[in-house]
Write an enzyme that holds these catalytic residues in place. Structure first.
Site, PDB file in Angstrom:
ATOM      1  N   LYS A  66      38.984  63.708 -48.217  1.00 38.74           N
ATOM      2  CA  LYS A  66      38.848  64.475 -46.926  1.00 38.74           C
ATOM      3  C   LYS A  66      38.602  63.605 -45.569  1.00 38.74           C
ATOM      4  CE  LYS A  66      39.785  67.709 -47.178  1.00 38.74           C
ATOM      5  NZ  LYS A  66      41.362  67.962 -47.299  1.00 38.74           N
ATOM      6  N   TRP A  71      47.093  62.550 -44.022  1.00 40.89           N
ATOM      7  CA  TRP A  71      47.879  62.288 -42.947  1.00 40.89           C
ATOM      8  C   TRP A  71      47.979  60.851 -42.589  1.00 40.89           C
ATOM      9  CZ3 TRP A  71      43.779  62.036 -38.136  1.00 40.89           C
ATOM     10  CH2 TRP A  71      44.451  62.446 -36.812  1.00 40.89           C
ATOM     11  N   HIS A 128      41.316  56.777 -53.479  1.00 42.32           N
ATOM     12  CA  HIS A 128      40.098  57.400 -53.354  1.00 42.32           C
ATOM     13  C   HIS A 128      38.934  56.298 -53.800  1.00 42.32           C
ATOM     14  CE1 HIS A 128      41.426  60.936 -51.469  1.00 42.32           C
ATOM     15  NE2 HIS A 128      41.680  61.751 -52.565  1.00 42.32           N
ATOM     16  N   ARG A 150      35.832  58.379 -41.917  1.00 41.04           N
ATOM     17  CA  ARG A 150      35.447  59.391 -41.153  1.00 41.04           C
ATOM     18  C   ARG A 150      33.949  59.929 -40.973  1.00 41.04           C
ATOM     19  NH1 ARG A 150      38.229  65.436 -42.279  1.00 41.04           N
ATOM     20  NH2 ARG A 150      37.823  66.410 -40.311  1.00 41.04           N
ATOM     21  N   TYR A 213      39.255  58.288 -38.468  1.00 41.28           N
ATOM     22  CA  TYR A 213      39.789  59.421 -38.308  1.00 41.28           C
ATOM     23  C   TYR A 213      39.909  59.919 -37.080  1.00 41.28           C
ATOM     24  CZ  TYR A 213      40.546  64.413 -38.797  1.00 41.28           C
ATOM     25  OH  TYR A 213      41.036  66.128 -38.643  1.00 41.28           O
ATOM     26  N   LYS A 270      42.183  72.576 -40.896  1.00 36.28           N
ATOM     27  CA  LYS A 270      41.906  72.306 -39.486  1.00 36.28           C
ATOM     28  C   LYS A 270      42.286  71.383 -38.679  1.00 36.28           C
ATOM     29  CE  LYS A 270      38.053  75.944 -38.212  1.00 36.28           C
ATOM     30  NZ  LYS A 270      36.710  75.817 -37.649  1.00 36.28           N
TER      31      LYS A 270
END
Length: 313
Positions: A66, A71, A128, A150, A213, A270
């Site tokens: 996450k 992306w 990850h 992030r 991010y 989102k």
């Protein structure tokens, strides 16, 4: 692309179907003190991974869950396509060849690494994993690594929604329950602060570039240019705009059913910054602020995160 894309989507749907028949306690297993999702990882895979031979021209994207890895995967595969004089998204592109595998190095079966050894260079690899759990050949061969980080409050918030939307991860009745697990190393892939602390030991190596991010969100064109320069890939203005357009949240969400099947709705929620303000209590803010101070504040990665800007109410 169509056929291999379907192969990937079919694999994902089988994984989700298997998870639905599992008890909550069966969804995660512990390996060397860290929890991993049972449906995509296994001890056999981790053992086989130790002998994986990384190549010096591999491109690795490292990011905790996450932080935006899907992306950035889009950006990197498009850049690799351009470097090979291919059109991003076309049948001859990187994803068309490798999409039959589950996208992360640690996901899949133990025979995966034999299949990967036959892929032409350059291979794009996402993970990850913490650095100490990657194959030693990654660092020995000085593979170029893009490290994505992030702000931790948005990571926790996004991870909570992700866990509740994905059958292969334990779901939570309340945000408070999830926050407790996140802060006590009970979520898949372990403690995010420890993840940052371990990667910080490698942050000064010339073959590793760290990007946040938030900076990609703030200026996607500059981020793509910077990543391309790190990889030694020349870009003209038309190519730059194509990559920026294809990696926009709106574009990726629109194509998510085709690229990720039912998983797409969970993956692309989102894509924003500061959603944590909708969930965190004052006490939870204090606990996370303290954890940040203890683990990562003052380090290279800690400064890069701009914690005061993105994580203070």
């Amino acid at each position: 692309m169509e056929k291999s894309g379907k192969t990937f989507v079919n694999k994902v749907e089988k994984i989700l179907a298997a998870a639905h028949s599992m008890h909550r306690d069966e969804l995660l297993f512990s390996y060397k003190g860290i929890f991993y999702p049972t449906t995509v990882c296994s001890p056999e895979v981790f053992q086989a991974l130790e002998s994986f031979e990384a190549r010096s021209d591999d491109v690795i994207l490292a990011g905790y869950p996450k932080t935006g890895t899907n992306w950035l995967s889009q950006i990197l595969t498009d850049l690799i396509d351009i470097s090979q004089k291919k059109t991003p998204g076309s049948e001859s592109g990187v994803k068309a060849e490798q999409v039959k595998e589950l996208p992360f190095l640690e996901f899949g079966d133990a025979e995966k690494y034999v299949r990967m050894s036959k892929y032409p260079s350059p291979r794009f690899i996402a993970t990850h994993l913490r650095p100490e759990n990657l194959p030693k050949s990654v660092f020995k061969n000085k593979v170029k690594i893009l490290l994505l980080i992030r702000n931790p409050k948005d990571v926790a918030t996004s991870y909570y929604h992700f866990s509740n939307g994905l059958a292969s991860l334990p779901s939570y009745e309340t945000w408070d329950d999830f926050f407790t697990d996140f802060m006590t190393k009970k979520t898949a892939f372990g403690c995010y602060f420890e993840y940052l602390s371990e990667w910080n030991k490698y942050a000064d190596q010339e073959n590793i570039m760290t990007i946040t991010y938030e900076e990609v969100k703030e200026n996607p064109a500059l981020a793509v240019k910077t990543i391309a320069a790190f990889l030694g890939i020349p870009l003209n203005e038309e190519q730059l705009q194509l990559v920026v357009e294809r990696c926009s949240f709106q574009s990726m969400k629109k194509n998510s059913e085709k690229t990720h099947g039912k998983f797409g709705n969970v993956l692309f929620r989102k894509g924003g910054v500061s959603d944590w303000k909708n969930l965190f209590t004052e006490d939870q803010n204090e606990k996370m602020d303290k954890a940040f101070e203890e683990h990562i504040a003052g380090t290279k990665l800690g400064k890069k995160l701009k914690y005061d800007l993105y994580c203070k109410a």
